[in-house]
Design an enzyme around this catalytic site. Structure first.
Site, PDB file in Angstrom:
ATOM      1  N   HIS A 172      96.139 -39.439  36.381  1.00 48.06           N
ATOM      2  CA  HIS A 172      96.506 -40.498  37.329  1.00 48.06           C
ATOM      3  C   HIS A 172      97.982 -40.322  37.660  1.00 48.06           C
ATOM      4  O   HIS A 172      98.826 -40.249  36.756  1.00 48.06           O
ATOM      5  CB  HIS A 172      96.251 -41.875  36.718  1.00 48.06           C
ATOM      6  N   CYS A 173      98.303 -40.253  38.932  1.00 52.75           N
ATOM      7  CA  CYS A 173      99.684 -39.974  39.341  1.00 52.75           C
ATOM      8  C   CYS A 173     100.263 -41.170  40.091  1.00 52.75           C
ATOM      9  O   CYS A 173      99.844 -41.451  41.218  1.00 52.75           O
ATOM     10  CB  CYS A 173      99.740 -38.728  40.223  1.00 52.75           C
ATOM     11  N   PRO A 174     101.219 -41.905  39.514  1.00 54.48           N
ATOM     12  CA  PRO A 174     101.804 -43.046  40.229  1.00 54.48           C
ATOM     13  C   PRO A 174     102.603 -42.631  41.450  1.00 54.48           C
ATOM     14  O   PRO A 174     102.759 -43.423  42.380  1.00 54.48           O
ATOM     15  CB  PRO A 174     102.718 -43.689  39.161  1.00 54.48           C
TER      16      PRO A 174
END
Ligand SMILES: [Zn+2]
Ligand SMILES: [Zn+2]
Length: 371
Positions: A172-174
């Site tokens: 998951h990449c903010p």
């Protein structure tokens, strides 16, 4: 009973074709707020990508054009810089707007309310699973997501931040608008960090050579502000080049060994794949991480270093991400990374993996009896 009610709801959704992500609309203002919050890091990323360009233009014009009078060098640096910038934005847009890997109902038979043979396994496993078993939604031995209440293909993970399952989820990449990187966006993600690394290296090179020239020729510099911009670009290029470049090297290793970031950082995912253990053991089948003793945990970690479940050799591994064997198609790969071949649900296993998993199962069994 609640499990059965949810299952009924699942069938109703299947029959009506309603997608799981429609749940987003039920949350109202809270969801809108979180949506704005999750775009904040993306805004910072965009600012960071745009910020060096005024200094870059100033250095290119003042140093390479007005001071050195080298229009060819000026044009080369200008073209390289803005080509890499364009490519970075292209792959970033793909990462943000493209769905990373929807676990949608692709089987036409399911759209008619029927369940396919493969999903029957998942349904049976889900219904027979222990109802009170703790589930963080991230790693489960069942081929079924109890959060989405939907089948969970191989290498699919449920992202608790996105609230959904993602095919071949990498992480998951903010920075990408709070989105996951998955089967459909991983090539663009790798393309993006590669372009940023190359851009940083190029900016560091051109600013470094310009600053070195200004340092050695203080009487000939165009003005006193330009060396400061050169120094700023040099520092920014080195810092971003090292940070993003190390990330890129790590992903080159992951692609070459056919691992996702989750698989690389989660050794206990191997437990989902080991052969059935004797029922006389204290462990579940498949074993859960919290059931393992210290010795068994060490065995799993050692096996994880040795076993790469999907490693088919570096050429085949890269082909699985970028589809090198396809004729043509190089234009999208260069422009934004292209797309991985396949449906993101089935992946060939390393032929040596089963033997190593069997050895791991035997070692866990011996360690369990010795405990
Ligand atoms: Zn899920
Ligand atoms: Zn996510």
């Amino acid at each position: 009973m609640s499990r059965l009610l949810s299952f009924t709801d699942h069938l109703q959704r299947s029959a009506t074709g309603k997608h799981w992500r429609d749940d987003d609309s039920d949350d109202g203002s809270d969801e809108r707020q979180s949506r704005w919050t999750r775009y904040f890091p993306l805004c910072i990323l965009l600012v960071l990508m745009v910020a060096p360009h005024p200094s870059l233009l100033l250095v290119l014009v003042n140093h390479y054009l007005r001071t050195l009078h080298e229009p060819i060098t000026f044009l080369v640096h200008l073209c390289v810089s803005y080509t890499l910038t364009f490519l970075s934005f292209a792959s970033l847009i793909i990462c943000v707007v493209r769905d990373p890997g929807p676990v949608c109902l692709e089987n036409p038979a399911q759209d008619d309310g029927q369940i396919s043979a493969r999903d029957e396994i998942g349904l049976r496993e889900a219904l027979m699973g222990p109802p009170d078993e703790p589930d963080d939604g991230e790693i489960t031995p069942l081929k079924w997501c109890r959060k989405c209440w939907a089948p969970k293909p191989e290498r699919t993970h449920h992202c608790s931040l996105c609230g959904r399952c993602v095919l071949k989820m990498d992480h998951h990449c903010p920075w990408l608008g709070g989105k996951c990187v998955g089967h459909r966006t991983y090539p663009s993600f790798f393309h993006f960090i590669t372009c940023i690394t190359l851009f940083s290296a190029h900016v560091a090179y051109l600013a470094g050579t310009a600053f070195w020239w200004s340092f050695n020729n203080p009487a000939s510099i165009f003005d006193e502000v330009t060396p400061l911009h050169e120094l700023f670009l040099l520092c920014a290029g080195v810092i971003f080049g090292l940070v993003v470049g190390s990330f890129m090297i790590y992903h080159i290793y992951l692609i070459s060994t056919n691992q996702t970031t989750l698989e690389s950082l989660s050794p206990f995912l191997l437990l989902r794949f080991i052969p059935p253990l004797p029922s006389s053991l204290r462990l579940s089948d498949p074993p859960m991480e919290h059931e393992l003793s210290y010795t068994q945990r060490r065995l799993v970690r050692n096996a994880h270093r040795a076993v790469k479940l999907y490693d088919l050799g570096w050429q085949e591994n890269w082909a699985q991400v970028f589809g090198w064997r396809k004729s043509g198609g190089w234009v999208p790969r260069v422009l934004y990374g292209g797309a991985s071949p396949g449906d993101g649900r089935n992946f060939p296993r390393n032929p040596r993996a089963q033997d190593m998993l069997q050895k791991l199962a035997n070692a866990l069994e011996i360690a369990d009896k010795e405990a």
